[in-house]
Structures are given as structure tokens and as C-alpha cells.
Design a protein around this motif. Sequence first.
Motif, short mmCIF file in Angstrom:
data_model
loop_
_atom_site.label_atom_id
_atom_site.label_comp_id
_atom_site.label_asym_id
_atom_site.label_seq_id
_atom_site.Cartn_x
_atom_site.Cartn_y
_atom_site.Cartn_z
N LEU A 15 0.83 -1.19 0.00
CA LEU A 15 0.00 0.00 0.00
C LEU A 15 0.87 1.24 0.00
O LEU A 15 2.02 1.21 0.43
N LYS A 16 0.29 2.34 -0.47
CA LYS A 16 0.94 3.63 -0.36
C LYS A 16 -0.11 4.68 -0.03
O LYS A 16 -1.31 4.49 -0.31
N PRO A 17 0.28 5.78 0.61
CA PRO A 17 -0.69 6.83 0.93
C PRO A 17 -1.48 7.25 -0.31
O PRO A 17 -0.91 7.41 -1.38
N GLY A 18 -2.77 7.42 -0.15
CA GLY A 18 -3.63 7.78 -1.27
C GLY A 18 -4.37 6.59 -1.86
O GLY A 18 -5.32 6.77 -2.63
N ASP A 19 -3.93 5.37 -1.50
CA ASP A 19 -4.60 4.17 -2.01
C ASP A 19 -5.98 4.01 -1.39
O ASP A 19 -6.27 4.53 -0.31
N THR A 20 -6.81 3.24 -2.08
CA THR A 20 -8.16 2.94 -1.61
C THR A 20 -8.22 1.51 -1.09
O THR A 20 -7.72 0.58 -1.74
N ILE B 29 -11.36 5.03 1.73
CA ILE B 29 -12.20 3.89 2.07
C ILE B 29 -13.35 3.77 1.08
O ILE B 29 -14.02 4.75 0.75
N LYS B 30 -13.54 2.54 0.61
CA LYS B 30 -14.70 2.24 -0.23
C LYS B 30 -15.47 1.11 0.45
O LYS B 30 -14.90 0.06 0.76
N ASP C 88 -12.18 -4.54 -8.81
CA ASP C 88 -11.97 -3.09 -8.86
C ASP C 88 -10.48 -2.77 -8.81
O ASP C 88 -9.83 -2.93 -7.77
N ARG C 89 -9.92 -2.30 -9.90
CA ARG C 89 -8.48 -2.02 -9.98
C ARG C 89 -8.07 -0.88 -9.06
O ARG C 89 -6.89 -0.74 -8.73
N ASN C 90 -9.02 -0.05 -8.65
CA ASN C 90 -8.69 1.07 -7.76
C ASN C 90 -8.59 0.64 -6.30
O ASN C 90 -8.04 1.37 -5.48
N VAL C 91 -9.13 -0.52 -5.99
CA VAL C 91 -9.07 -1.04 -4.61
C VAL C 91 -7.80 -1.86 -4.46
O VAL C 91 -7.62 -2.87 -5.15
N LYS C 92 -6.93 -1.45 -3.55
CA LYS C 92 -5.63 -2.10 -3.40
C LYS C 92 -5.59 -3.12 -2.27
O LYS C 92 -4.64 -3.91 -2.17
N ALA C 93 -6.60 -3.10 -1.39
CA ALA C 93 -6.66 -4.06 -0.29
C ALA C 93 -8.11 -4.28 0.09
O ALA C 93 -8.93 -3.36 0.01
N ILE C 94 -8.42 -5.50 0.50
CA ILE C 94 -9.76 -5.83 0.98
C ILE C 94 -9.64 -6.14 2.47
O ILE C 94 -8.93 -7.05 2.88
N ILE C 95 -10.33 -5.33 3.27
CA ILE C 95 -10.32 -5.48 4.72
C ILE C 95 -11.70 -5.98 5.15
O ILE C 95 -12.71 -5.33 4.85
N PHE C 96 -11.74 -7.09 5.83
CA PHE C 96 -13.02 -7.62 6.28
C PHE C 96 -13.43 -6.95 7.58
O PHE C 96 -12.62 -6.80 8.51
N ALA C 97 -14.69 -6.53 7.66
CA ALA C 97 -15.17 -5.72 8.78
C ALA C 97 -15.19 -6.49 10.08
O ALA C 97 -14.88 -5.95 11.14
N ARG C 98 -15.56 -7.77 10.03
CA ARG C 98 -15.60 -8.60 11.22
C ARG C 98 -15.72 -10.06 10.80
O ARG C 98 -15.89 -10.37 9.61
N GLY C 99 -15.64 -10.95 11.79
CA GLY C 99 -15.82 -12.37 11.52
C GLY C 99 -17.25 -12.76 11.85
O GLY C 99 -18.19 -12.16 11.36
N GLY C 100 -17.39 -13.76 12.73
CA GLY C 100 -18.73 -14.24 13.06
C GLY C 100 -18.95 -15.61 12.45
O GLY C 100 -18.31 -16.59 12.82
N TYR C 101 -19.83 -15.67 11.47
CA TYR C 101 -20.08 -16.92 10.74
C TYR C 101 -20.60 -16.58 9.35
O TYR C 101 -21.35 -15.63 9.18
N GLY C 102 -20.19 -17.37 8.37
CA GLY C 102 -20.78 -17.21 7.05
C GLY C 102 -19.87 -17.40 5.85
O GLY C 102 -20.36 -17.65 4.75
N THR C 103 -18.55 -17.30 6.04
CA THR C 103 -17.68 -17.39 4.86
C THR C 103 -17.73 -18.78 4.22
O THR C 103 -17.60 -18.92 3.01
N GLY C 104 -17.92 -19.81 5.05
CA GLY C 104 -17.99 -21.16 4.50
C GLY C 104 -19.16 -21.37 3.57
O GLY C 104 -19.13 -22.23 2.68
N ARG C 105 -20.21 -20.55 3.73
CA ARG C 105 -21.41 -20.69 2.89
C ARG C 105 -21.18 -20.21 1.46
O ARG C 105 -21.93 -20.58 0.55
#
Length: 304
Positions: free
Chosen positions: A6-11, A40-41, A70-87
Amino acid sequence: MLSYRLKPGDTIGIIAPAGPIEQEKLERSFSFFENMGLKIKLGEHVYDQYGYLAGKDTNRLADFHRMVADRNVKAIIFARGGYGTGRIIDKIDMELIKKNPKIIWGYSDITFLHTAIRQATGLITFHGPMPASDMVKKDFDTLSSQLFRQLFGPTNLIYSESISRLTVYREGEASGKIVGGNLSLLVQTLGTPYEISTKDKLLFIEDIGEEPYRVDAMMNQLRLAGKLQQAAGIIIGDFAEADPKVQPSLRLEEVWKHYFKNYRKPVIAGFRIGHCFPHFSIPLGVEATLSSRTKTLQLSPGVR
């Protein structure tokens, strides 16, 4: 496969692929990223709720795919865990990820995604605290915050007893790619096309809210599946809220001693990695070395 730094200015893109989130909590985390110069997007369905899920499976999956593409998004941050990714795991477009490799960050239920994505694409992903569940807590500390900086440049990480007291259950030194995450989620992969591969790997485990008998049962399942024997070494992270409610009970330390009493590879416990603070963030899939002699875990950089 390393993602670009990442670098400053990235989304960065924030989505909720598992449990539902509170809007107020997520919004309070925005300043953490903005202070690093990041934009942030939000996912279109980040605030959805469908029972114990953050929206319908199709919508959570669509948010993830949109962020990957999305080529403008340089990282995907997951908001929280819990349950559901396996689905949604069997619906994820792994070829899309291969064509658009980028930083992926989260933990807990996200373990299912880490494992499946790494094994299908070779992408290095990151086990670290999440905005709506960790970064807004009062005890979110300086070290946990600083470790997010590893995304801004190649960083060799060293975990030593300067961070927490470590307990050696079996001596030795081993190197290999570090894999793993939440123990209960790792067990959920067994018998599926996304089954965790531990052969010649350093296996990291952590969990929350699991009593010793439950940890025992899951460790036994890993043992019977050959996952403990195949690993090059074991890294035991934080097991929060593990006090037994059922009595009489073994202590968690007794569970570890049972499974590793005849183990011939290094096993070290006490790493503050998991549902805890400090939360020492690590890249998964990089080369690492675990040593009982120096009581250290050394990890190669997760970005280029």
C-alpha cells in the motif's frame, strides 16, 4: 504470490462476508485508516443483515467479487468475523483473484477464506484485527496498530518474549510456510475440497470461547486427519475465554501436553495472535521459522 504494498492515497475496500456489523462501530474505525492516508470504499451490502449473516449469500459474494475486480481497490479489509464465509466459499471466482491479486486482511471466520484462497491461488493473505470488531475497542493497543504498517512495505517480522511469555512444549527448530488460523474453522475444512494442507508447514492455531474439552475434540480430529503429524511445527496462539464451564475439566495446558508429549517437532504456545490484544498480525503463506532455542517466530514479508 505477494501483493503490491500500500501507499498513501490508495483505496481500501471494506466488506462483511460473515456476521452482521453495527454501522456506528464500523464508522468509528474509519479514522484509523484515514490517519494512514488511505481512502475507504464500502461494499454495497456491508450494512445488510440476514439473521446471523451480513446479508444474503449472493450479496456478500457479489461485494467480494466487486472489490477483487476493482483495480482502484488495493486491499480488501473484512469488517468482522462471526459466521458465514464457509457458505460462499465454493462460489468464489479464484481465477478472478489470480488475475487481480491484492491484500486480503482479517481473521476468525475469515480463516476459511484464507485457507481456500491460498491453496487455490498461492496468494499471501493477512491474519489481523478487523475494523468493526477490534479497532474500535478501548484496548486496541499501539503494537496492534503499528503492525498494520507491514502492508506499506516489505517487513520481516520477529515475535519474541519481548511481546509475551512463551511456553515450549516440544523443543526444536523448523522452517516452512505458515498456515492456519481459527481452530474451529480449520476443522470445518476437513473432508471438503478446501481441506487445510499442513504437510511441511508451520501450523498456527487460535480460538475463542472454546472450553478445553472442545479444543481437545478439535485437536483429536486434526490428529486423526493426519494434520498434526504432517506439520513441520505447531504455533499455539491465543485461546481466549477458554475457562471450563463443565467440571471436572482438564486445563488447556494439559490438552497441549497430551497431544504433543511424543511430538518430535517444535511446539510453542503463548503467542498473542488471535482474539486478544496485542494482536500480532501475520501474513499467512510466507516462509517462517519457529525456534525453541531462541523462543522466536520469524516471518518473511507479506507484500512486495
